[in-house]
Design a protein around this motif. Structure first.
Motif, PDB file in Angstrom:
ATOM      1  N   PHE A 128      36.790  39.491  44.364  1.00 22.69           N
ATOM      2  CA  PHE A 128      38.098  38.876  44.598  1.00 22.69           C
ATOM      3  C   PHE A 128      38.736  38.519  43.250  1.00 22.69           C
ATOM      4  O   PHE A 128      39.936  38.670  43.061  1.00 22.69           O
ATOM      5  CB  PHE A 128      37.947  37.596  45.435  1.00 22.69           C
ATOM      6  CG  PHE A 128      37.440  37.847  46.836  1.00 22.69           C
ATOM      7  CD1 PHE A 128      38.181  38.592  47.742  1.00 22.69           C
ATOM      8  CD2 PHE A 128      36.226  37.311  47.260  1.00 22.69           C
ATOM      9  CE1 PHE A 128      37.735  38.803  49.040  1.00 22.69           C
ATOM     10  CE2 PHE A 128      35.765  37.524  48.559  1.00 22.69           C
ATOM     11  CZ  PHE A 128      36.524  38.277  49.442  1.00 22.69           C
ATOM     12  N   GLU A 129      37.885  38.037  42.302  1.00 22.00           N
ATOM     13  CA  GLU A 129      38.381  37.652  40.982  1.00 22.00           C
ATOM     14  C   GLU A 129      39.048  38.828  40.270  1.00 22.00           C
ATOM     15  O   GLU A 129      40.150  38.712  39.737  1.00 22.00           O
ATOM     16  CB  GLU A 129      37.235  37.099  40.108  1.00 22.00           C
ATOM     17  CG  GLU A 129      36.841  35.664  40.390  1.00 22.00           C
ATOM     18  CD  GLU A 129      35.944  35.466  41.618  1.00 22.00           C
ATOM     19  OE1 GLU A 129      35.662  34.317  41.947  1.00 22.00           O
ATOM     20  OE2 GLU A 129      35.543  36.468  42.251  1.00 22.00           O
ATOM     21  N   GLU A 130      38.356  39.979  40.266  1.00 22.03           N
ATOM     22  CA  GLU A 130      38.886  41.158  39.565  1.00 22.03           C
ATOM     23  C   GLU A 130      40.214  41.613  40.185  1.00 22.03           C
ATOM     24  O   GLU A 130      41.169  41.913  39.472  1.00 22.03           O
ATOM     25  CB  GLU A 130      37.878  42.320  39.605  1.00 22.03           C
ATOM     26  CG  GLU A 130      36.710  42.136  38.661  1.00 22.03           C
ATOM     27  CD  GLU A 130      35.652  43.250  38.797  1.00 22.03           C
ATOM     28  OE1 GLU A 130      35.947  44.293  39.414  1.00 22.03           O
ATOM     29  OE2 GLU A 130      34.544  43.061  38.285  1.00 22.03           O
ATOM     30  N   ASN A 131      40.266  41.665  41.505  1.00 25.34           N
ATOM     31  CA  ASN A 131      41.481  42.130  42.179  1.00 25.34           C
ATOM     32  C   ASN A 131      42.665  41.185  41.979  1.00 25.34           C
ATOM     33  O   ASN A 131      43.785  41.625  41.724  1.00 25.34           O
ATOM     34  CB  ASN A 131      41.234  42.345  43.676  1.00 25.34           C
ATOM     35  CG  ASN A 131      40.474  43.639  43.945  1.00 25.34           C
ATOM     36  OD1 ASN A 131      40.561  44.592  43.187  1.00 25.34           O
ATOM     37  ND2 ASN A 131      39.721  43.662  45.027  1.00 25.34           N
ATOM     38  N   SER A 132      42.417  39.877  42.089  1.00 23.91           N
ATOM     39  CA  SER A 132      43.551  38.956  41.955  1.00 23.91           C
ATOM     40  C   SER A 132      44.057  38.941  40.518  1.00 23.91           C
ATOM     41  O   SER A 132      45.271  38.908  40.288  1.00 23.91           O
ATOM     42  CB  SER A 132      43.203  37.545  42.450  1.00 23.91           C
ATOM     43  OG  SER A 132      42.357  36.886  41.561  1.00 23.91           O
ATOM     44  N   MET A 133      43.151  39.007  39.540  1.00 23.86           N
ATOM     45  CA  MET A 133      43.598  39.008  38.141  1.00 23.86           C
ATOM     46  C   MET A 133      44.358  40.297  37.806  1.00 23.86           C
ATOM     47  O   MET A 133      45.359  40.280  37.101  1.00 23.86           O
ATOM     48  CB  MET A 133      42.410  38.805  37.191  1.00 23.86           C
ATOM     49  CG  MET A 133      42.825  38.619  35.731  1.00 23.86           C
ATOM     50  SD  MET A 133      44.009  37.239  35.479  1.00 23.86           S
ATOM     51  CE  MET A 133      42.901  35.816  35.535  1.00 23.86           C
ATOM     52  N   LYS A 134      43.889  41.415  38.349  1.00 22.34           N
ATOM     53  CA  LYS A 134      44.583  42.683  38.097  1.00 22.34           C
ATOM     54  C   LYS A 134      46.028  42.615  38.600  1.00 22.34           C
ATOM     55  O   LYS A 134      46.965  43.032  37.929  1.00 22.34           O
ATOM     56  CB  LYS A 134      43.832  43.841  38.775  1.00 22.34           C
ATOM     57  CG  LYS A 134      44.507  45.190  38.501  1.00 22.34           C
ATOM     58  CD  LYS A 134      43.755  46.379  39.064  1.00 22.34           C
ATOM     59  CE  LYS A 134      44.510  47.664  38.688  1.00 22.34           C
ATOM     60  NZ  LYS A 134      43.947  48.857  39.271  1.00 22.34           N
ATOM     61  N   LYS A 135      46.203  42.070  39.818  1.00 17.17           N
ATOM     62  CA  LYS A 135      47.544  41.955  40.391  1.00 17.17           C
ATOM     63  C   LYS A 135      48.431  41.046  39.533  1.00 17.17           C
ATOM     64  O   LYS A 135      49.590  41.371  39.252  1.00 17.17           O
ATOM     65  CB  LYS A 135      47.467  41.403  41.828  1.00 17.17           C
ATOM     66  CG  LYS A 135      46.932  42.416  42.839  1.00 17.17           C
ATOM     67  CD  LYS A 135      47.056  41.900  44.272  1.00 17.17           C
ATOM     68  CE  LYS A 135      45.839  41.128  44.712  1.00 17.17           C
ATOM     69  NZ  LYS A 135      45.780  40.895  46.162  1.00 17.17           N
ATOM     70  N   ALA A 136      47.860  39.907  39.103  1.00 12.10           N
ATOM     71  CA  ALA A 136      48.640  38.958  38.294  1.00 12.10           C
ATOM     72  C   ALA A 136      49.059  39.580  36.965  1.00 12.10           C
ATOM     73  O   ALA A 136      50.224  39.486  36.554  1.00 12.10           O
ATOM     74  CB  ALA A 136      47.830  37.680  38.061  1.00 12.10           C
ATOM     75  N   VAL A 137      48.136  40.253  36.294  1.00 10.11           N
ATOM     76  CA  VAL A 137      48.426  40.845  34.978  1.00 10.11           C
ATOM     77  C   VAL A 137      49.478  41.946  35.095  1.00 10.11           C
ATOM     78  O   VAL A 137      50.420  42.011  34.296  1.00 10.11           O
ATOM     79  CB  VAL A 137      47.125  41.371  34.309  1.00 10.11           C
ATOM     80  CG1 VAL A 137      47.439  42.242  33.098  1.00 10.11           C
ATOM     81  CG2 VAL A 137      46.227  40.201  33.893  1.00 10.11           C
ATOM     82  N   GLU A 138      49.352  42.798  36.113  1.00 14.22           N
ATOM     83  CA  GLU A 138      50.330  43.892  36.267  1.00 14.22           C
ATOM     84  C   GLU A 138      51.740  43.355  36.509  1.00 14.22           C
ATOM     85  O   GLU A 138      52.709  43.842  35.931  1.00 14.22           O
ATOM     86  CB  GLU A 138      49.908  44.853  37.387  1.00 14.22           C
ATOM     87  CG  GLU A 138      48.769  45.758  36.957  1.00 14.22           C
ATOM     88  CD  GLU A 138      48.714  47.075  37.739  1.00 14.22           C
ATOM     89  OE1 GLU A 138      49.755  47.516  38.275  1.00 14.22           O
ATOM     90  OE2 GLU A 138      47.621  47.655  37.800  1.00 14.22           O
ATOM     91  N   VAL A 139      51.858  42.357  37.359  1.00 11.81           N
ATOM     92  CA  VAL A 139      53.179  41.799  37.663  1.00 11.81           C
ATOM     93  C   VAL A 139      53.737  41.048  36.449  1.00 11.81           C
ATOM     94  O   VAL A 139      54.933  41.113  36.147  1.00 11.81           O
ATOM     95  CB  VAL A 139      53.128  40.914  38.930  1.00 11.81           C
ATOM     96  CG1 VAL A 139      54.417  40.118  39.106  1.00 11.81           C
ATOM     97  CG2 VAL A 139      52.885  41.791  40.153  1.00 11.81           C
ATOM     98  N   MET A 140      52.866  40.359  35.713  1.00 11.40           N
ATOM     99  CA  MET A 140      53.307  39.667  34.488  1.00 11.40           C
ATOM    100  C   MET A 140      53.854  40.683  33.480  1.00 11.40           C
ATOM    101  O   MET A 140      54.899  40.479  32.867  1.00 11.40           O
ATOM    102  CB  MET A 140      52.134  38.877  33.891  1.00 11.40           C
ATOM    103  CG  MET A 140      52.455  38.111  32.611  1.00 11.40           C
ATOM    104  SD  MET A 140      52.241  39.101  31.100  1.00 11.40           S
ATOM    105  CE  MET A 140      50.467  39.350  31.112  1.00 11.40           C
TER     106      MET A 140
END
Length: 198
Positions: free
Chosen positions: A48-60
């Motif tokens: 869950f950590e990897e997926n949520s961080m990936k989404k946050a970084v891409e949108v940022m």
């Protein structure tokens, strides 16, 4: 005002996150509101950590704004903590809440109540344009019932029994659920972390 984009197209998640962060000096936008309705982020992480961080970084990176993302799901002990990160697509191509619930019930067919332990997990990640990152994790423990009960909520809510109330999330309704859920617990931690920053 700090601009924040929530990396989700799920209206329910948007409302929950907006509600908890309403007292911060934040201008909160959805992906649609910043023109990212077409952005598809491949969730290929193993946690869950990897997926949520990936989404946050891409949108940022796409927006240059602070981005908040959530990845959440259900872990059922008797079946090796599945569906886990695959919760939304558990029943395969064209998965629906109905099909996912049916698959889960069929896998637990002969499992007695005391062995139907489960937990909902929510990991919320924040990516800042200056490179700073935050991740928080919330959990809610319970059991999987033998049949669906209740009308509110979504996903596995009609099957997930909260022991303190002896009712499913779908029977408890949003007011109680939003106080005790995995996402509410993760958001409370996020609130504390953001209070230190703002």
């Amino acid at each position: 005002m700090n601009k924040v984009v929530i990396a989700s197209k799920n209206k329910h998640k948007l409302e929950e996150i907006k509600d908890i962060l309403k007292n911060f000096p934040l201008d909160i936008k959805s992906m649609d509101e910043v023109g990212l309705e077409k952005l598809e982020i491949v969730e290929d992480g193993e946690t869950f950590e990897e997926n949520s961080m990936k989404k946050a970084v891409e949108v940022m990176k796409e927006t240059g704004a602070i981005a908040i993302a959530d990845d959440s799901g259900l872990e059922v002990k008797a079946i090796g903590n599945r569906p886990g990160i695959y919760s939304a697509r558990f029943s395969g191509e064209g998965a629906t809440d109905q099909k996912n619930n049916e698959k889960l019930l069929s896998m637990l067919k002969d499992v007695p109540m005391e062995e139907r332990e489960a937990r909902f997990v929510s990991v919320i990640s924040v990516a800042f344009p200056n490179g700073k990152k935050i991740s928080v994790r919330g959990e809610c423990k319970g059991f999987i019932g033998f049949e669906k009960k209740g009308q509110s909520g979504f996903g596995y809510d009609p099957l997930f029994i909260v022991p303190e109330y002896d009712k499913t999330f779908a029977e408890l309704g949003p007011e109680i659920k939003n106080k005790i859920s995995h996402r509410a617990r993760a958001l409370e931690q996020l609130k504390e972390r953001l209070a230190e920053l703002f």
